[in-house]
Design an enzyme around this catalytic site. Structure first.
Site, PDB file in Angstrom:
ATOM      1  N   LYS A   1      -7.483   1.677  -6.242  1.00  0.00           N
ATOM      2  CA  LYS A   1      -8.436   1.856  -5.133  1.00  0.00           C
ATOM      3  C   LYS A   1      -9.791   1.271  -5.511  1.00  0.00           C
ATOM      4  O   LYS A   1     -10.478   0.667  -4.684  1.00  0.00           O
ATOM      5  CB  LYS A   1      -8.561   3.326  -4.745  1.00  0.00           C
TER       6      LYS A   1
ATOM      7  N   TYR B   1      -3.482   5.016  -9.447  1.00  0.00           N
ATOM      8  CA  TYR B   1      -3.982   5.123  -8.079  1.00  0.00           C
ATOM      9  C   TYR B   1      -5.497   4.911  -8.003  1.00  0.00           C
ATOM     10  O   TYR B   1      -5.947   3.999  -7.306  1.00  0.00           O
ATOM     11  CB  TYR B   1      -3.587   6.466  -7.452  1.00  0.00           C
TER      12      TYR B   1
HETATM   13  N1  LIG Z   1      -4.955  11.438   2.286  1.00  0.00           N
HETATM   14  C1  LIG Z   1      -6.129  11.536   1.693  1.00  0.00           C
HETATM   15  O1  LIG Z   1      -6.577  12.634   1.318  1.00  0.00           O
HETATM   16  C2  LIG Z   1      -6.956  10.304   1.465  1.00  0.00           C
HETATM   17  C3  LIG Z   1      -8.248  10.466   0.975  1.00  0.00           C
HETATM   18  C4  LIG Z   1      -9.033   9.320   0.756  1.00  0.00           C
HETATM   19  C5  LIG Z   1      -8.529   8.065   1.038  1.00  0.00           C
HETATM   20  N2  LIG Z   1      -7.264   7.931   1.510  1.00  0.00           N
HETATM   21  C6  LIG Z   1      -6.789   6.572   1.800  1.00  0.00           C
HETATM   22  O2  LIG Z   1      -6.443   6.524   3.174  1.00  0.00           O
HETATM   23  C7  LIG Z   1      -5.413   5.570   3.383  1.00  0.00           C
HETATM   24  C8  LIG Z   1      -4.284   6.207   4.167  1.00  0.00           C
HETATM   25  O3  LIG Z   1      -3.843   7.309   3.424  1.00  0.00           O
HETATM   26  P1  LIG Z   1      -2.849   8.396   4.060  1.00  0.00           P
HETATM   27  O4  LIG Z   1      -3.195   9.715   3.457  1.00  0.00           O
HETATM   28  O5  LIG Z   1      -2.859   8.236   5.533  1.00  0.00           O
HETATM   29  O6  LIG Z   1      -1.451   7.922   3.452  1.00  0.00           O
HETATM   30  P2  LIG Z   1      -0.055   7.678   4.182  1.00  0.00           P
HETATM   31  O7  LIG Z   1       0.914   7.429   3.097  1.00  0.00           O
HETATM   32  O8  LIG Z   1       0.210   8.756   5.170  1.00  0.00           O
HETATM   33  O9  LIG Z   1      -0.319   6.339   5.021  1.00  0.00           O
HETATM   34  C9  LIG Z   1      -0.266   5.084   4.401  1.00  0.00           C
HETATM   35  C10 LIG Z   1       0.445   4.154   5.364  1.00  0.00           C
HETATM   36  O10 LIG Z   1       0.487   2.861   4.775  1.00  0.00           O
HETATM   37  C11 LIG Z   1       1.798   2.347   4.940  1.00  0.00           C
HETATM   38  N3  LIG Z   1       2.127   1.406   3.864  1.00  0.00           N
HETATM   39  C12 LIG Z   1       2.380   1.700   2.568  1.00  0.00           C
HETATM   40  N4  LIG Z   1       2.694   0.586   1.906  1.00  0.00           N
HETATM   41  C13 LIG Z   1       2.646  -0.440   2.809  1.00  0.00           C
HETATM   42  C14 LIG Z   1       2.878  -1.834   2.737  1.00  0.00           C
HETATM   43  N5  LIG Z   1       3.267  -2.410   1.585  1.00  0.00           N
HETATM   44  N6  LIG Z   1       2.722  -2.560   3.853  1.00  0.00           N
HETATM   45  C15 LIG Z   1       2.369  -1.980   5.027  1.00  0.00           C
HETATM   46  N7  LIG Z   1       2.136  -0.670   5.166  1.00  0.00           N
HETATM   47  C16 LIG Z   1       2.272   0.086   4.056  1.00  0.00           C
HETATM   48  C17 LIG Z   1       2.722   3.555   4.901  1.00  0.00           C
HETATM   49  O11 LIG Z   1       3.946   3.279   5.543  1.00  0.00           O
HETATM   50  C18 LIG Z   1       1.895   4.599   5.625  1.00  0.00           C
HETATM   51  O12 LIG Z   1       2.169   4.608   7.008  1.00  0.00           O
HETATM   52  C19 LIG Z   1      -4.971   5.090   1.987  1.00  0.00           C
HETATM   53  O13 LIG Z   1      -5.563   3.827   1.713  1.00  0.00           O
HETATM   54  C20 LIG Z   1      -5.559   6.154   1.047  1.00  0.00           C
HETATM   55  O14 LIG Z   1      -5.858   5.606  -0.220  1.00  0.00           O
HETATM   56  C21 LIG Z   1      -6.451   9.008   1.744  1.00  0.00           C
HETATM   57  C1  LIG Z   2      -2.535  23.206  -9.816  1.00  0.00           C
HETATM   58  C2  LIG Z   2      -1.785  22.613  -8.659  1.00  0.00           C
HETATM   59  C3  LIG Z   2      -0.791  23.566  -8.048  1.00  0.00           C
HETATM   60  O1  LIG Z   2      -1.487  24.536  -7.318  1.00  0.00           O
HETATM   61  C4  LIG Z   2      -2.764  22.143  -7.620  1.00  0.00           C
HETATM   62  C5  LIG Z   2      -2.435  20.683  -7.280  1.00  0.00           C
HETATM   63  C6  LIG Z   2      -3.376  20.180  -6.231  1.00  0.00           C
HETATM   64  C7  LIG Z   2      -3.260  18.677  -6.119  1.00  0.00           C
HETATM   65  C8  LIG Z   2      -1.906  18.324  -5.526  1.00  0.00           C
HETATM   66  C9  LIG Z   2      -4.433  18.148  -5.252  1.00  0.00           C
HETATM   67  C10 LIG Z   2      -5.801  18.577  -5.812  1.00  0.00           C
HETATM   68  C11 LIG Z   2      -6.799  17.468  -5.435  1.00  0.00           C
HETATM   69  C12 LIG Z   2      -5.973  16.537  -4.553  1.00  0.00           C
HETATM   70  C13 LIG Z   2      -6.450  15.097  -4.420  1.00  0.00           C
HETATM   71  C14 LIG Z   2      -7.871  15.033  -3.809  1.00  0.00           C
HETATM   72  O2  LIG Z   2      -7.920  15.828  -2.630  1.00  0.00           O
HETATM   73  C15 LIG Z   2      -8.228  13.647  -3.423  1.00  0.00           C
HETATM   74  C16 LIG Z   2      -7.342  12.638  -3.292  1.00  0.00           C
HETATM   75  C17 LIG Z   2      -7.845  11.256  -3.016  1.00  0.00           C
HETATM   76  C18 LIG Z   2      -7.033  10.531  -1.951  1.00  0.00           C
HETATM   77  O3  LIG Z   2      -7.379   9.168  -1.963  1.00  0.00           O
HETATM   78  C19 LIG Z   2      -5.554  10.658  -2.135  1.00  0.00           C
HETATM   79  C20 LIG Z   2      -5.124  12.112  -2.327  1.00  0.00           C
HETATM   80  C21 LIG Z   2      -5.883  12.794  -3.482  1.00  0.00           C
HETATM   81  C22 LIG Z   2      -5.523  12.116  -4.786  1.00  0.00           C
HETATM   82  C23 LIG Z   2      -5.478  14.321  -3.494  1.00  0.00           C
HETATM   83  C24 LIG Z   2      -4.020  14.483  -3.942  1.00  0.00           C
HETATM   84  C25 LIG Z   2      -3.615  15.949  -4.169  1.00  0.00           C
HETATM   85  C26 LIG Z   2      -4.569  16.621  -5.148  1.00  0.00           C
HETATM   86  C27 LIG Z   2      -4.461  15.995  -6.523  1.00  0.00           C
END
Ligand SMILES: NC(=O)c1ccc[n+]([C@@H]2O[C@H](COP(=O)([O-])OP(=O)(O)OC[C@H]3O[C@@H](n4cnc5c(N)ncnc54)[C@H](O)[C@@H]3O)[C@@H](O)[C@H]2O)c1
Ligand SMILES: C[C@@H](CO)CCC[C@@H](C)[C@H]1CC[C@H]2[C@@H]3[C@H](O)C=C4C[C@@H](O)CC[C@]4(C)[C@H]3CC[C@]12C
Length: 333
Positions: A163, A159
């Site tokens: 990214k 992952y």
């Molecule tokens: N959730 C977090 O904490 C977090 C933190 C930093 C960055 N991000 C980034 O934000 C973006 C959205 O993350 P999220 O948490 O909303 O995840 P999510 O899984 O809720 O949303 C991702 C969306 O992309 C769609 N998708 C997946 N594969 C696809 C494909 N092949 N074609 C078209 N659509 C597709 C999914 O159906 C979904 O609706 C991602 O790029 C993720 O890397 C998320």
């Molecule tokens: C010891 C475990 C049981 O209590 C705790 C597990 C926690 C993990 C599930 C989460 C801790 C940190 C999170 C990640 C972080 O917040 C940032 C992220 C980047 C974003 O692009 C995607 C989600 C994630 C990887 C997020 C996922 C969940 C954790 C690993």
């Protein structure tokens, strides 16, 4: 700004527009971008809630499509002024193969970039991630860092690797000539751990707590701090960047920005308890009972079980060696 037809002229495309972040970006655009004429919502899985958005002055176009399919992306991008690319596989739990994660996150992003170049779309905002920076495989803390803080960004997990590759492609594409001869302007945003309405991992913790009789067991020292950021603010940041990119292309083009909104620095578990506590759960401090080496053993057993059971079923618990390592490493911006 007055709502008049002549002000509505922009076409936006949000990929992943039905995801946790994507939905908030879609709704924020409808609320905060008065120049919006058409909003295209591109996703593999369209949500039923999109129908309720079609009653307003903005044309909301739902497009069921796959970012790994270049022709589908090109068709969705054609004619758009701005693309906000949030679609991705957010998988650190072993649900998808490394190949699939790469295919969606890297190839999918390549397809979006090439579609912008081929069709003449000039503005691309990419949702990157804090994980492009860290925590790295050595578990080095990142304490109150920023975009210029030196840090050894070494990753092995599919992952963060995907990214990082995708972010690099987006930033390198800045300045490329698009169809029509003007330049592509790109910008990447690096949210930290996002929380808010619709956050599936928060739901997973809640249901885990219910299964354990209203208790969650602390596995992470309270001293470990993570930056977290509210999903509505991340959505607003994407809209702001999209709105400013044209006027500030020289300053913002090819740049990357962390997304953080002063949410409290806490351990991942303690931050979650800000919401799960009022829902009736309590965090039992078992750190003294469950030393780190035992947690790592449990996480490793989970990974082994996942591998053994894969031919039969998907076993993807929250705790695995990667999530434990990330959870136990301070990362604040
Ligand atoms: N959730 C977090 O904490 C977090 C933190 C930093 C960055 N991000 C980034 O934000 C973006 C959205 O993350 P999220 O948490 O909303 O995840 P999510 O899984 O809720 O949303 C991702 C969306 O992309 C769609 N998708 C997946 N594969 C696809 C494909 N092949 N074609 C078209 N659509 C597709 C999914 O159906 C979904 O609706 C991602 O790029 C993720 O890397 C998320
Ligand atoms: C010891 C475990 C049981 O209590 C705790 C597990 C926690 C993990 C599930 C989460 C801790 C940190 C999170 C990640 C972080 O917040 C940032 C992220 C980047 C974003 O692009 C995607 C989600 C994630 C990887 C997020 C996922 C969940 C954790 C690993």
């Amino acid at each position: 700004m007055a709502d008049s037809a002549e002000t509505r002229k922009l076409v936006y495309l949000v990929t992943g527009g039905c995801g946790f972040l994507g939905e908030h970006v879609v709704r924020m655009l409808l609320q905060r971008e008065p120049r919006l004429y058409e909003l295209r919502v591109f996703d593999l899985h369209l949500g039923p809630w999109l129908e309720e958005l079609k009653t307003g002055p903005v044309q909301v176009t739902a497009i069921q499509g796959d970012v790994t399919q270049a022709h589908e992306v090109a068709a969705a991008v054609a004619g758009a002024h701005v693309v906000i690319h949030t679609a991705g596989l957010v998988d650190v739990f072993g649900r998808a193969s490394p190949e699939t994660i790469y295919e969606v996150n890297v190839q999918g992003t390549k397809n979006v970039i090439e579609a912008c170049v081929q069709t003449g779309t000039r503005f691309l905002v990419y949702t990157s991630s804090m994980e492009v920076v860290g925590p790295n495989i050595k578990g080095h803390p990142f304490y109150r860092g920023n975009e210029d803080t030196p840090y050894e960004a070494i990753h092995r997990h599919p992952y963060p690797c995907s990214k990082a590759q995708a972010e690099r492609l987006v930033l390198e594409a800045n300045g490329r000539k698009v169809h029509g001869g003007l330049s592509l302007v790109t910008c990447a945003l690096r949210p930290t751990g996002i929380y808010g309405e619709g956050h599936q991992i928060m739901r997973d913790f809640y249901h885990q707590g219910l299964r354990l009789g209203g208790r969650l067991f602390r596995a992470i020292p309270a001293s470990v701090e993570h930056s977290r950021v509210y999903v509505g603010n991340v959505a607003w940041m994407h809209v702001l960047v999209a709105q400013e990119l044209e006027q500030r292309a020289a300053l913002m083009g090819g740049q990357v920005y962390f997304c953080y909104d002063e949410s409290p620095y806490k351990s991942y578990e303690d931050f979650n308890m800000e919401f799960l506590g009022p829902c009736g759960l309590r965090l039992v401090d078992t750190r003294l009972l469950v030393p780190y080496w035992l947690l790592m053993l449990l996480a490793t057993l989970n990974a082994l079980l996942q591998w053994l059971l894969r031919p039969l079923l998907l076993y993807a618990p929250l705790l695995n060696p990667y999530t434990l390592a990330v959870a136990n490493t301070t990362f604040t911006v």
